[in-house]
Design an enzyme around this catalytic site. Structure first.
Site, PDB file in Angstrom:
ATOM      1  N   ASP A  86       0.856  -1.487   0.005  1.00 27.68           N
ATOM      2  CA  ASP A  86       0.063  -0.067  -0.147  1.00 27.68           C
ATOM      3  C   ASP A  86       1.513   0.982  -0.022  1.00 27.68           C
ATOM      4  O   ASP A  86       1.672   1.333   1.009  1.00 27.68           O
ATOM      5  CB  ASP A  86      -0.646  -0.239   1.251  1.00 27.68           C
ATOM      6  CG  ASP A  86      -2.239   1.279   1.631  1.00 27.68           C
ATOM      7  OD1 ASP A  86      -1.843   2.281   0.559  1.00 27.68           O
ATOM      8  OD2 ASP A  86      -2.910   0.942   2.222  1.00 27.68           O
ATOM      9  N   SER A 166      -4.908  16.257 -11.407  1.00 29.80           N
ATOM     10  CA  SER A 166      -6.147  15.745 -12.640  1.00 29.80           C
ATOM     11  C   SER A 166      -6.692  17.765 -12.399  1.00 29.80           C
ATOM     12  O   SER A 166      -6.385  17.616 -11.313  1.00 29.80           O
ATOM     13  CB  SER A 166      -6.508  15.314 -11.492  1.00 29.80           C
ATOM     14  OG  SER A 166      -8.209  15.230 -12.600  1.00 29.80           O
ATOM     15  N   TYR A 179     -12.353  13.315  -4.118  1.00 25.69           N
ATOM     16  CA  TYR A 179     -10.931  12.936  -4.638  1.00 25.69           C
ATOM     17  C   TYR A 179     -10.534  14.769  -5.889  1.00 25.69           C
ATOM     18  O   TYR A 179      -9.272  14.934  -5.711  1.00 25.69           O
ATOM     19  CB  TYR A 179     -11.627  12.803  -6.504  1.00 25.69           C
ATOM     20  CG  TYR A 179     -10.746  12.218  -7.187  1.00 25.69           C
ATOM     21  CD1 TYR A 179     -10.039  11.315  -7.774  1.00 25.69           C
ATOM     22  CD2 TYR A 179     -10.829  12.786  -8.541  1.00 25.69           C
ATOM     23  CE1 TYR A 179      -8.244  11.276  -8.433  1.00 25.69           C
ATOM     24  CE2 TYR A 179     -10.104  12.798  -9.300  1.00 25.69           C
ATOM     25  CZ  TYR A 179      -8.834  11.917  -9.563  1.00 25.69           C
ATOM     26  OH  TYR A 179      -7.983  11.080 -10.276  1.00 25.69           O
ATOM     27  N   LYS A 183      -6.529  15.924  -5.651  1.00 18.75           N
ATOM     28  CA  LYS A 183      -5.975  16.650  -6.571  1.00 18.75           C
ATOM     29  C   LYS A 183      -4.802  18.275  -6.352  1.00 18.75           C
ATOM     30  O   LYS A 183      -4.385  18.450  -6.898  1.00 18.75           O
ATOM     31  CB  LYS A 183      -6.590  15.908  -7.955  1.00 18.75           C
ATOM     32  CG  LYS A 183      -6.718  14.870  -7.916  1.00 18.75           C
ATOM     33  CD  LYS A 183      -5.318  13.919  -7.561  1.00 18.75           C
ATOM     34  CE  LYS A 183      -5.844  12.355  -8.182  1.00 18.75           C
ATOM     35  NZ  LYS A 183      -4.290  11.639  -8.384  1.00 18.75           N
TER      36      LYS A 183
HETATM   37  P1  NAD Z   1      -5.935   3.362 -12.784  1.00 13.11           P
HETATM   38  O1  NAD Z   1      -7.003   2.838 -11.482  1.00 13.11           O
HETATM   39  O2  NAD Z   1      -6.452   1.888 -13.750  1.00 13.11           O
HETATM   40  O3  NAD Z   1      -4.926   2.325 -12.040  1.00 13.11           O
HETATM   41  C1  NAD Z   1      -4.492   2.864  -9.949  1.00 13.11           C
HETATM   42  C2  NAD Z   1      -3.450   2.058  -9.932  1.00 13.11           C
HETATM   43  O4  NAD Z   1      -3.325   2.678  -8.352  1.00 13.11           O
HETATM   44  C3  NAD Z   1      -3.464   0.005  -9.962  1.00 13.11           C
HETATM   45  O5  NAD Z   1      -2.153   0.025 -10.097  1.00 13.11           O
HETATM   46  C4  NAD Z   1      -3.805   0.164  -8.522  1.00 13.11           C
HETATM   47  O6  NAD Z   1      -3.078  -1.125  -8.142  1.00 13.11           O
HETATM   48  C5  NAD Z   1      -2.321   1.587  -7.956  1.00 13.11           C
HETATM   49  N1  NAD Z   1      -3.165   1.632  -6.481  1.00 13.11           N
HETATM   50  C6  NAD Z   1      -4.396   2.153  -5.771  1.00 13.11           C
HETATM   51  N2  NAD Z   1      -4.542   2.371  -4.553  1.00 13.11           N
HETATM   52  C7  NAD Z   1      -3.704   1.671  -4.247  1.00 13.11           C
HETATM   53  C8  NAD Z   1      -2.602   1.752  -3.204  1.00 13.11           C
HETATM   54  N3  NAD Z   1      -2.947   1.510  -1.810  1.00 13.11           N
HETATM   55  N4  NAD Z   1      -1.455   1.822  -2.811  1.00 13.11           N
HETATM   56  C9  NAD Z   1      -0.431   0.985  -3.762  1.00 13.11           C
HETATM   57  N5  NAD Z   1      -1.255   1.055  -5.527  1.00 13.11           N
HETATM   58  C10 NAD Z   1      -2.482   1.552  -5.127  1.00 13.11           C
HETATM   59  O7  NAD Z   1      -5.774   4.222 -12.264  1.00 13.11           O
HETATM   60  P2  NAD Z   1      -5.690   5.352 -13.453  1.00 13.11           P
HETATM   61  O8  NAD Z   1      -6.851   5.697 -14.282  1.00 13.11           O
HETATM   62  O9  NAD Z   1      -4.437   4.598 -14.477  1.00 13.11           O
HETATM   63  O10 NAD Z   1      -4.984   6.506 -12.699  1.00 13.11           O
HETATM   64  C11 NAD Z   1      -3.603   6.764 -12.272  1.00 13.11           C
HETATM   65  C12 NAD Z   1      -3.479   7.823 -11.513  1.00 13.11           C
HETATM   66  O11 NAD Z   1      -3.757   9.130 -12.804  1.00 13.11           O
HETATM   67  C13 NAD Z   1      -4.341   8.345 -10.926  1.00 13.11           C
HETATM   68  O12 NAD Z   1      -3.509   9.325  -9.668  1.00 13.11           O
HETATM   69  C14 NAD Z   1      -5.172   9.395 -11.528  1.00 13.11           C
HETATM   70  O13 NAD Z   1      -5.939   9.914 -10.113  1.00 13.11           O
HETATM   71  C15 NAD Z   1      -5.176  10.382 -11.997  1.00 13.11           C
HETATM   72  N6  NAD Z   1      -5.717   9.986 -13.474  1.00 13.11           N
HETATM   73  C16 NAD Z   1      -6.581  10.084 -14.285  1.00 13.11           C
HETATM   74  C17 NAD Z   1      -7.518  10.290 -14.873  1.00 13.11           C
HETATM   75  C18 NAD Z   1      -7.932   9.805 -15.563  1.00 13.11           C
HETATM   76  O14 NAD Z   1      -8.836   9.758 -16.567  1.00 13.11           O
HETATM   77  N7  NAD Z   1      -8.086   7.975 -15.987  1.00 13.11           N
HETATM   78  C19 NAD Z   1      -7.600  11.374 -15.163  1.00 13.11           C
HETATM   79  C20 NAD Z   1      -6.972  12.327 -14.108  1.00 13.11           C
HETATM   80  C21 NAD Z   1      -5.751  11.957 -13.676  1.00 13.11           C
END
Ligand code: NAD
Length: 276
Positions: A86, A166, A179, A183
């Site tokens: 984690d 984000s 959320y 951010k």
């Molecule tokens: P996702 O859910 O596909 O992947 C998230 C990853 O974080 C996974 O590998 C998960 O195992 C890991 N994770 C979550 N909680 C955890 C913890 N407590 N300890 C260790 N690992 C943990 O998400 P994503 O869409 O790839 O997003 C990645 C980042 O980009 C995030 O910070 C998200 O907020 C940001 N983001 C995503 C988007 C989008 O549209 N997808 C937009 C803006 C920002």
């Protein structure tokens, strides 16, 4: 004239007689550099790890699922290590720093792990949900930044920290209050780290994606079918982004090509915020 090739090395060109043209050779190379990527088991994080490896770098992959990390590690062309845990647990950060050392010394950290599991107004959000989201998105990033910042400062070779923000941190998108707040806090953390670590050559930036097609966002859209249409309608490009489109700007900030950029939030949103 052959200037050779190595990560960020400066060589003298002999191209123009009488002029010393300092030439940075391949400023986008990450050869010989190791970067920790949190949340690397899928989505944007996995793609960032693939791109770092493609540019010659080593990667320490961090996520809760060791199995998914092992699969990704097997696919990467360069050196890698997997740390299951984690991000908000300081032992996980310590294990990741040690793994970075074993891979030849740490260059950077991508604080990518994040969650966005709830969808309702702030007035209906219990504090337990605030606690859960802030714990992963903010405290997890702070735990890793603390460990990596100390480590890089002590090593004295400079380095990079890139935090995943984000557009949610820059707007008031409804129904995802914790959320959004996490951010916005990430951007403040980024600026603070940039000021504190700049003197030791560690550059810190945020990347703020718009909507990117990952499992996180597909999950939110499945629960709220009208959301996809709303998000696409507001995008000047008329689509959501791909994981590669989110990953390249993050990786860019790890390279020598970004050596005078710190304390910034780089929007990677297909013009979504510009559209108001
Ligand atoms: P996702 O859910 O596909 O992947 C998230 C990853 O974080 C996974 O590998 C998960 O195992 C890991 N994770 C979550 N909680 C955890 C913890 N407590 N300890 C260790 N690992 C943990 O998400 P994503 O869409 O790839 O997003 C990645 C980042 O980009 C995030 O910070 C998200 O907020 C940001 N983001 C995503 C988007 C989008 O549209 N997808 C937009 C803006 C920002």
């Amino acid at each position: 004239m052959n200037l050779g090739r190595s990560g960020g090395e400066i060589a003298q060109s002999t191209g123009a007689p009488g002029v010393d043209w300092p030439t940075v050779i391949d400023p986008f190379s990450l050869a010989g550099r190791t970067v920790i990527v949190t949340g690397a088991s899928r989505g944007i994080g996995a793609e960032v790890a693939r791109r770092i490896a493609a540019l010659g770098g080593g990667v320490v992959l961090v996520a809760r699922s060791g199995e998914a990390l092992a699969e990704l590690a097997a696919e990467l062309p360069g050196p890698s290590a997997a740390v299951a845990g984690d991000v908000a647990d300081t032992d996980t950060a310590a294990a990741a720093m040690a793994a970075g050392e074993e891979l030849g010394g740490l260059w950077g950290l991508v604080n990518n792990a994040g969650i966005n599991p709830y969808y309702h107004p702030v007035t209906e959000t219990p504090l337990s949900e605030w606690d859960e989201v802030l714990r992963v998105n903010l405290l997890g990033a702070a735990a890793f930044a603390r460990a990596a910042g100390r480590h890089l400062a002590e090593a004295g070779q400079g380095g990079r920290i890139v935090n995943l923000s984000s557009i949610a941190g820059l707007t008031g998108l409804p129904n995802i209050g914790p959320y959004n707040a996490s951010k916005a806090a990430i951007d403040a953390l980024t600026r603070t780290l940039a000021v504190e670590l700049g003197p030791v050559g560690v550059l810190c930036n945020s990347v703020a994606p718009g909507t990117i097609g990952t499992e996180m966002i597909e999950g939110l859209m499945a629960a709220n079918p009208a959301l996809r249409e709303r998000l696409v309608a507001k995008s000047p490009l008329g689509r959501i982004g791909t994981v590669a489109e989110a990953a390249w700007p993050i990786v860019f900030l790890l390279t020598d090509a970004a050596s005078f950029i710190t304390g910034q939030t780089l929007l990677v949103d297909g013009g979504r915020l510009a559209a108001g």
